[in-house]
Enzyme design. Structure first.
Site, PDB file in Angstrom:
ATOM      1  N   GLY A  11       0.848  -1.198   0.000  1.00  0.00           N
ATOM      2  CA  GLY A  11       0.000   0.000   0.000  1.00  0.00           C
ATOM      3  C   GLY A  11       0.878   1.242   0.000  1.00  0.00           C
ATOM      4  N   ASP A 128       0.591   1.591   9.009  1.00  0.00           N
ATOM      5  CA  ASP A 128       0.151   0.741  10.129  1.00  0.00           C
ATOM      6  C   ASP A 128       1.147   0.694  11.288  1.00  0.00           C
ATOM      7  OD1 ASP A 128      -1.992   0.170   8.541  1.00  0.00           O
ATOM      8  OD2 ASP A 128      -1.376  -1.866   8.051  1.00  0.00           O
ATOM      9  N   ARG A 163     -25.149  12.385  19.313  1.00  0.00           N
ATOM     10  CA  ARG A 163     -24.964  11.080  18.673  1.00  0.00           C
ATOM     11  C   ARG A 163     -23.713  10.364  19.180  1.00  0.00           C
ATOM     12  NH1 ARG A 163     -26.137  13.311  12.615  1.00  0.00           N
ATOM     13  NH2 ARG A 163     -28.311  12.653  12.480  1.00  0.00           N
ATOM     14  N   ARG A 172      -4.743  -3.521  10.170  1.00  0.00           N
ATOM     15  CA  ARG A 172      -5.230  -4.874   9.930  1.00  0.00           C
ATOM     16  C   ARG A 172      -5.072  -5.755  11.165  1.00  0.00           C
ATOM     17  NH1 ARG A 172      -2.127  -5.845   5.485  1.00  0.00           N
ATOM     18  NH2 ARG A 172      -3.386  -5.150   3.760  1.00  0.00           N
ATOM     19  N   HIS A 273      -8.860   5.347   2.551  1.00  0.00           N
ATOM     20  CA  HIS A 273      -7.576   5.716   1.951  1.00  0.00           C
ATOM     21  C   HIS A 273      -7.205   7.178   2.117  1.00  0.00           C
ATOM     22  CE1 HIS A 273      -8.463   1.815   0.231  1.00  0.00           C
ATOM     23  NE2 HIS A 273      -7.168   1.688   0.090  1.00  0.00           N
TER      24      HIS A 273
HETATM   25  O1  F6P Z   1      -0.956  -1.958   4.776  1.00  0.00           O
HETATM   26  C1  F6P Z   1      -1.412  -0.662   4.798  1.00  0.00           C
HETATM   27  C2  F6P Z   1      -2.906  -0.602   4.613  1.00  0.00           C
HETATM   28  O2  F6P Z   1      -3.242   0.748   4.494  1.00  0.00           O
HETATM   29  C3  F6P Z   1      -3.725  -1.310   5.684  1.00  0.00           C
HETATM   30  O3  F6P Z   1      -3.912  -0.533   6.839  1.00  0.00           O
HETATM   31  C4  F6P Z   1      -5.006  -1.586   4.961  1.00  0.00           C
HETATM   32  O4  F6P Z   1      -5.687  -2.688   5.507  1.00  0.00           O
HETATM   33  C5  F6P Z   1      -4.544  -1.900   3.588  1.00  0.00           C
HETATM   34  O5  F6P Z   1      -3.307  -1.247   3.415  1.00  0.00           O
HETATM   35  C6  F6P Z   1      -5.485  -1.488   2.494  1.00  0.00           C
HETATM   36  O6  F6P Z   1      -4.942  -1.890   1.301  1.00  0.00           O
HETATM   37  P1  F6P Z   1      -5.511  -1.575  -0.142  1.00  0.00           P
HETATM   38  O7  F6P Z   1      -5.165  -0.166  -0.450  1.00  0.00           O
HETATM   39  O8  F6P Z   1      -4.780  -2.522  -1.027  1.00  0.00           O
HETATM   40  O9  F6P Z   1      -6.974  -1.797  -0.080  1.00  0.00           O
END
Ligand code: F6P
Length: 343
Positions: A11, A128, A163, A172, A273
């Site tokens: 990522g 992460d 709320r 993850r 993202h």
């Molecule tokens: O490994 C970094 C990360 O941003 C994780 O926190 C997340 O689960 C994953 O990548 C998301 O990946 P992708 O952009 O491939 O969906």
């Protein structure tokens, strides 16, 4: 003069361009090496897709998010004849050694490549912050800042509407972003993968807080949070090329449970993202620059099979195997600290 390759895999993450810039500037201008960029992570090594990097072509990128090299989650060991292709293409481009900038998946491949005799040096990146043997990965500070800003913004709207607001952040298997942003933003409950949650307890915290006169609550949840056994069921996820679950959206299953158990309207924001996009913080720019300089130093010295690492405020290096042997997860004492502020 050597020819050093570089790739960015996994990522993307704010600070990747700062690493590339540092490698190129010191590699070319101080050591007199040539630096060759492989496009889109390990995919570019398999395909022989390269981009010549010079101090000129890597100017003006320090503050830019993403990676000028592109990235992918390609695993060369999942590709038929992948290892041989990597060897052939590195030889074809006369690469003396490869700097691999990546997270756990990309660096695990680098460690296997090193064991197979391929000249690699690793640099840890991931929002992460879950790479072992290093205190911080670049990108993490930026992600935490973005998540903290989001919590600050959710506070005012939560308060206006009475709320419960859930903010779902990435993470993850490790809840570093959730824990740090939750602490920094004053979250009332934080759910992270390391500490399986009991939904009844979450509801109790919220009811207790509202009974004490507070009219809103903020719950921060890592996408990889797990319910304690025998509590609630969450939907399963499909896997990526590294066999890891593709997460996101867990809060849509948790929020209705909170609403049902507390009677308070509960809304969800999945940050997604946004946490990985845009400009790196000053901290990440400096850290990424230090990693880039340390990585080209290792490559220059031919210290293959190692990864640059931050220990305290000292830049050092460790065997790649140590870095990928296990994930760096949030220790229980840090979660205990956060719990003081729950409810
Ligand atoms: O490994 C970094 C990360 O941003 C994780 O926190 C997340 O689960 C994953 O990548 C998301 O990946 P992708 O952009 O491939 O969906």
């Amino acid at each position: 003069m050597a020819r050093i390759g570089i790739l960015t895999g996994g990522g993307d993450c704010p600070g990747l361009n700062a690493v590339i810039r540092a490698v190129v500037r010191k590699g070319c201008e101080v050591f007199g090496h040539a630096v060759v960029g492989f496009r889109n992570g390990w995919r570019g090594v398999l395909d022989g897709h390269v981009m010549e990097l010079t101090p000129q072509t890597s100017r003006g990128i320090l503050h830019r998010g993403g990676t000028i090299l592109g990235t992918s989650r390609t695993n060369p060991f999942q590709v038929e004849g992948g290892l041989e292709l990597v060897r052939e293409n590195l030889a074809a481009y006369r690469i003396d050694g490869l700097i691999v900038v990546g997270g756990e998946g990309t660096l695990s491949c680098a460690a296997r490549m090193a064991a197979e005799g391929v000249n690699v040096v690793g640099a840890p990146k991931t929002i992460d912050n879950d790479i072992a043997a290093t205190d911080f990965t670049f990108g993490f500070d930026t992600a935490v800042q973005i998540a903290t800003d989001a919590i600050d913004r959710l506070h005012s709207t939560a308060e206006s509407h009475n709320r419960v607001m859930m903010l779902e952040v990435m993470g993850r298997h490790a809840g570093w972003i959730g824990l740090y942003s939750g602490l920094a933003g004053g979250a009332d409950v934080i759910l992270i993968p390391e500490h399986p949650f009991d939904i009844a307890e979450v509801a109790r915290h919220i009811r207790h807080r509202h009974a004490a006169g507070h009219l809103f609550s903020i719950v921060v949840v890592s996408e990889g949070a797990v319910p304690a056994q025998g509590t609630i069921e969450l939907p399963a996820h499909e896997a990526d090329q590294f066999g890891r679950p593709r997460l996101g959206g867990i809060s849509y299953s948790i929020a209705p449970e909170i609403e049902r158990r507390t009677g308070f309207e509960t809304r969800v924001t999945v940050l997604g993202h946004v946490q990985r996009g845009g400009s790196p913080t000053a901290f990440d720019r400096v850290l990424a620059t230090r990693y880039g300089i340390a990585a080209i130093d290792l490559a220059h010295d031919g210290a293959w099979g190692r990864m640059v690492a931050l220990r305290g405020n000292t830049m050092t290096d460790v065997p790649l195997d140590d870095a990928v042997a296990e994930l760096k997860r949030v220790p229980e004492e840090l979660y205990d600290l956060a719990e003081v502020f729950f409810g």
